[in-house]
Each structure stands twice: as C-alpha cells, then as structure tokens.
Enzyme design. Structure first.
Site, PDB file in Angstrom:
ATOM      1  N   LYS A  31       3.551  19.873  48.815  1.00 51.72           N
ATOM      2  CA  LYS A  31       3.162  20.803  49.717  1.00 51.72           C
ATOM      3  C   LYS A  31       3.871  20.685  51.138  1.00 51.72           C
ATOM      4  O   LYS A  31       4.372  19.724  51.508  1.00 51.72           O
ATOM      5  CB  LYS A  31       1.642  20.820  50.159  1.00 51.72           C
ATOM      6  CG  LYS A  31       0.958  21.117  48.805  1.00 51.72           C
ATOM      7  CD  LYS A  31      -0.456  21.153  48.935  1.00 51.72           C
ATOM      8  CE  LYS A  31      -1.265  21.577  47.549  1.00 51.72           C
ATOM      9  NZ  LYS A  31      -2.824  21.456  48.068  1.00 51.72           N
ATOM     10  N   TYR A  34      -2.591  31.447  44.471  1.00 52.49           N
ATOM     11  CA  TYR A  34      -3.999  30.624  44.726  1.00 52.49           C
ATOM     12  C   TYR A  34      -5.118  31.963  44.773  1.00 52.49           C
ATOM     13  O   TYR A  34      -6.198  31.899  45.456  1.00 52.49           O
ATOM     14  CB  TYR A  34      -4.311  30.322  46.039  1.00 52.49           C
ATOM     15  CG  TYR A  34      -3.439  28.782  46.234  1.00 52.49           C
ATOM     16  CD1 TYR A  34      -4.140  27.648  45.502  1.00 52.49           C
ATOM     17  CD2 TYR A  34      -2.238  28.603  46.944  1.00 52.49           C
ATOM     18  CE1 TYR A  34      -3.654  26.425  45.810  1.00 52.49           C
ATOM     19  CE2 TYR A  34      -1.900  27.282  46.978  1.00 52.49           C
ATOM     20  CZ  TYR A  34      -2.455  26.094  46.377  1.00 52.49           C
ATOM     21  OH  TYR A  34      -1.896  25.036  46.436  1.00 52.49           O
ATOM     22  N   ASN A  51      -3.362  18.429  51.977  1.00 49.71           N
ATOM     23  CA  ASN A  51      -3.734  17.392  51.218  1.00 49.71           C
ATOM     24  C   ASN A  51      -2.097  16.947  50.238  1.00 49.71           C
ATOM     25  O   ASN A  51      -2.463  16.281  49.440  1.00 49.71           O
ATOM     26  CB  ASN A  51      -4.736  17.448  50.490  1.00 49.71           C
ATOM     27  CG  ASN A  51      -4.654  18.594  49.359  1.00 49.71           C
ATOM     28  OD1 ASN A  51      -3.788  19.357  49.529  1.00 49.71           O
ATOM     29  ND2 ASN A  51      -5.941  19.060  48.623  1.00 49.71           N
ATOM     30  N   GLU A  85       1.309  28.675  36.129  1.00 48.53           N
ATOM     31  CA  GLU A  85       2.001  28.105  37.182  1.00 48.53           C
ATOM     32  C   GLU A  85       3.444  27.568  37.327  1.00 48.53           C
ATOM     33  O   GLU A  85       4.191  27.895  38.135  1.00 48.53           O
ATOM     34  CB  GLU A  85       1.117  26.871  37.992  1.00 48.53           C
ATOM     35  CG  GLU A  85      -0.325  27.170  38.387  1.00 48.53           C
ATOM     36  CD  GLU A  85      -1.378  26.096  38.695  1.00 48.53           C
ATOM     37  OE1 GLU A  85      -2.456  26.227  38.981  1.00 48.53           O
ATOM     38  OE2 GLU A  85      -0.761  24.887  38.427  1.00 48.53           O
ATOM     39  N   HIS A 122      -0.182  19.424  44.852  1.00 51.05           N
ATOM     40  CA  HIS A 122      -0.704  20.190  44.157  1.00 51.05           C
ATOM     41  C   HIS A 122      -0.790  19.371  42.714  1.00 51.05           C
ATOM     42  O   HIS A 122       0.405  19.025  42.498  1.00 51.05           O
ATOM     43  CB  HIS A 122      -0.402  21.555  44.069  1.00 51.05           C
ATOM     44  CG  HIS A 122      -0.937  22.276  42.853  1.00 51.05           C
ATOM     45  ND1 HIS A 122      -2.141  23.013  43.117  1.00 51.05           N
ATOM     46  CD2 HIS A 122      -0.335  22.711  41.609  1.00 51.05           C
ATOM     47  CE1 HIS A 122      -2.312  23.635  41.778  1.00 51.05           C
ATOM     48  NE2 HIS A 122      -1.360  23.377  40.886  1.00 51.05           N
TER      49      HIS A 122
HETATM   50  P1  IDP Z   1      -7.093  20.963  44.075  1.00 51.84           P
HETATM   51  O1  IDP Z   1      -5.776  21.140  44.700  1.00 51.84           O
HETATM   52  O2  IDP Z   1      -7.612  19.528  44.219  1.00 51.84           O
HETATM   53  O3  IDP Z   1      -7.302  21.303  42.819  1.00 51.84           O
HETATM   54  P2  IDP Z   1      -8.898  23.180  44.808  1.00 51.84           P
HETATM   55  O4  IDP Z   1     -10.267  23.267  45.040  1.00 51.84           O
HETATM   56  O5  IDP Z   1      -8.286  23.993  43.530  1.00 51.84           O
HETATM   57  O6  IDP Z   1      -8.409  21.634  44.884  1.00 51.84           O
HETATM   58  O7  IDP Z   1      -8.225  23.794  45.973  1.00 51.84           O
HETATM   59  C1  IDP Z   1      -6.874  24.399  46.263  1.00 51.84           C
HETATM   60  C2  IDP Z   1      -6.652  23.674  47.625  1.00 51.84           C
HETATM   61  O8  IDP Z   1      -7.329  24.761  48.620  1.00 51.84           O
HETATM   62  C3  IDP Z   1      -6.586  22.391  47.985  1.00 51.84           C
HETATM   63  O9  IDP Z   1      -5.543  21.549  47.383  1.00 51.84           O
HETATM   64  C4  IDP Z   1      -6.480  22.409  49.337  1.00 51.84           C
HETATM   65  O10 IDP Z   1      -5.145  22.580  49.966  1.00 51.84           O
HETATM   66  C5  IDP Z   1      -7.316  23.726  49.686  1.00 51.84           C
HETATM   67  N1  IDP Z   1      -8.699  23.401  49.926  1.00 51.84           N
HETATM   68  C6  IDP Z   1      -9.537  23.099  49.023  1.00 51.84           C
HETATM   69  N2  IDP Z   1     -10.959  22.937  49.692  1.00 51.84           N
HETATM   70  C7  IDP Z   1     -10.545  23.286  51.059  1.00 51.84           C
HETATM   71  C8  IDP Z   1     -11.503  23.365  52.091  1.00 51.84           C
HETATM   72  O11 IDP Z   1     -12.725  23.060  52.188  1.00 51.84           O
HETATM   73  N3  IDP Z   1     -10.810  23.589  53.288  1.00 51.84           N
HETATM   74  C9  IDP Z   1      -9.398  23.639  53.420  1.00 51.84           C
HETATM   75  N4  IDP Z   1      -8.623  23.997  52.543  1.00 51.84           N
HETATM   76  C10 IDP Z   1      -8.944  23.649  51.252  1.00 51.84           C
HETATM   77 MG    MG Z   2      -7.024  23.513  41.942  1.00 51.86          MG
END
Ligand code: IDP
Ligand code: MG
Length: 139
Positions: A11, A51, A114, A128, A117
C-alpha cells in the site's frame, strides 16, 4: 476450487517508506512465487470499486483517500494454500493485534495504514487479480 493464488498490494505507506524490497524479500522467503507484479497508482474510482464491499463502513472515505495518495505495488502470488498462508504472513488488520514477525507487525503504522493487502478468499483473489492484471501480465 482452490486456486493456490492470492492477490496483494503493497500500500502507499509501505511504498512511501521504502519498504518494497524488504516486504518482497519476506514474501519470497516465505515460499510465494510472483505470478504478476506492477507499480501502479489507483484512481479514486479504482479504489472505490476495489473496496466497494466496505462502502457503508465509516472508514470508507479515509480508506479511498489513503489508497490513492501514492503508488502501490500490485502482485499475484502463488503457493499451496496461498490465501490462508498469506493472511497468516501479513497478520491482523490492526498491527497492534498482529503476531510478531508478521508484515503488518513489522511495517504497519495503524489499522488504517497497514502496509499490505491480502485477499480473504480464493474467489476474491481471482476477482482482485483480474481487477489489476490482464491474462497477458500473468506468468
Ligand atoms: P483486511 O485488509 O485485513 O482484510 P478489512 O476489514 O478488509 O481488513 O479492511 C480493508 C482495509 O480497510 C484495511 O486493510 C485497512 O486499510 C482499512 N480499515 C479496516 N478497518 C479500519 C478502521 O477501523 N479504520 C480505518 N481503516 C480501516
Ligand atoms: Mg479484507
């Protein structure tokens, strides 16, 4: 059907901080073969579509802003049990909860930013991968 392939993005935060090489090294060392890879910059429409499943979540706008603020590395990875093993390698969504040695524990700043992905199912890995790559870009 299990495809033994997953889709990943390094990312914008990981690219900005110069972590492409270190993260790819860890991916290779963990037994994944790179099937496709490119540096690309998602448009706002790209990120909204990618997304779309999160469109009702409170962080959707912030997520689209983040994912479009700079280039990413998109890649398709191959390994037996790729989807599950890659999710283990990257760690929990929130780096505060991620296990020691995982990519998010090492390189992620927050639950939003984070670093990486990983697809959550074989079906989504295929969707994807097709979002970012044509068949001619997969090897
Ligand atoms: P994942 O990437 O671990 O599968 P998901 O729940 O699919 O997690 O969420 C997609 C992305 O959205 C996350 O990787 C992160 O970048 C962002 N995200 C998820 N939860 C939050 C939050 O509570 N606050 C801000 N960004 C979030
Ligand atoms: Mg996810």
């Amino acid at each position: 059907m299990r495809t033994d392939r997953t889709f990943t993005m390094l990312k914008p935060d990981a690219v900005e901080k110069g972590h492409i090489g270190a993260i790819l090294e860890k991916i290779n060392a963990s037994g994944f073969r790179i099937v496709a890879m490119k540096l690309t910059h998602m448009t706002t429409n790209d990120a909204k579509a990618f997304y779309a499943v999160h469109s009702e979540r409170p962080f959707y706008g912030e997520l689209v802003e983040y994912m479009t603020r700079g280039p990413i590395v998109a890649a398709i990875l191959e390994k037996e049990n790729a989807v599950e093993d890659f999710r283990t390698l990257i760690g929990a969504t929130n780096p505060a909860d991620a296990a020691e040695g995982t990519i998010r524990k090492m390189y992620a700043a927050s639950i939003g930013e984070n670093a990486v992905h990983g697809s959550d199912s074989d079906e989504n890995a295929a969707i994807e991968s097709a979002f970012h790559f044509s068949g001619r870009e997969m090897f």
